[in-house]
Design a protein around this motif. Structure first.
Motif, short mmCIF file in Angstrom:
data_model
loop_
_atom_site.label_atom_id
_atom_site.label_comp_id
_atom_site.label_asym_id
_atom_site.label_seq_id
_atom_site.Cartn_x
_atom_site.Cartn_y
_atom_site.Cartn_z
N THR A 1 45.10 37.49 33.28
CA THR A 1 44.79 36.08 33.47
C THR A 1 45.96 35.34 34.12
N GLU A 2 47.16 35.62 33.66
CA GLU A 2 48.34 34.99 34.25
C GLU A 2 48.49 35.36 35.73
N ALA A 3 48.28 36.62 36.06
CA ALA A 3 48.38 37.06 37.45
C ALA A 3 47.32 36.37 38.31
N HIS A 4 46.14 36.22 37.76
CA HIS A 4 45.05 35.55 38.47
C HIS A 4 45.41 34.09 38.77
N ARG B 1 49.50 30.16 44.23
CA ARG B 1 50.32 30.48 45.40
C ARG B 1 49.52 30.68 46.68
N HIS B 2 48.25 30.99 46.55
CA HIS B 2 47.41 31.30 47.72
C HIS B 2 46.14 30.46 47.68
N ARG B 3 46.32 29.16 47.70
CA ARG B 3 45.17 28.25 47.54
C ARG B 3 44.11 28.43 48.62
N LEU B 4 44.54 28.52 49.87
CA LEU B 4 43.57 28.65 50.96
C LEU B 4 42.75 29.92 50.84
N GLU B 5 43.41 31.04 50.58
CA GLU B 5 42.71 32.31 50.42
C GLU B 5 41.73 32.26 49.25
N ALA B 6 42.15 31.61 48.17
CA ALA B 6 41.29 31.49 46.99
C ALA B 6 40.05 30.66 47.30
#
Length: 90
Positions: free
Chosen positions: A8-11, A17-22
């Protein structure tokens, strides 16, 4: 720290850190053209399967219960390989 907590923390870290990709991976898949759409969908399915496996292992270990592990919310996996999903439960 439990496997589920680390996943969960990694997710959350990835999404921060990667808002656009998400955003693309979660909301704009229909706008992608092939073969990119199929690739993103395949990666997403693999990610979700890993997270679902963590939830199911945690239930099996007795860390917690859920009404239906297979129907848990769509989430992603960190790919961690700890031996006990609830090793640090207190």
């Amino acid at each position: 720290m439990s496997l589920l907590r680390r996943a969960t923390e990694a997710h959350v870290r990835y999404h921060a850190r990667h808002r656009l990709e998400a955003v693309v991976g979660n909301h704009e898949i229909r706008s992608l053209v092939e073969p990119h759409r199929s690739r993103v969908l395949a990666l997403r399915a693999e990610y979700e399967a890993g997270f679902r496996a963590i939830v199911e292992a945690s239930v099996k270990e007795g860390c917690f219960t859920v009404a239906s592990p297979g129907r848990s919310p769509r989430t992603r996996s960190s790919g961690s390989t700890a031996t006990s999903p609830c090793a640090s439960r207190a």
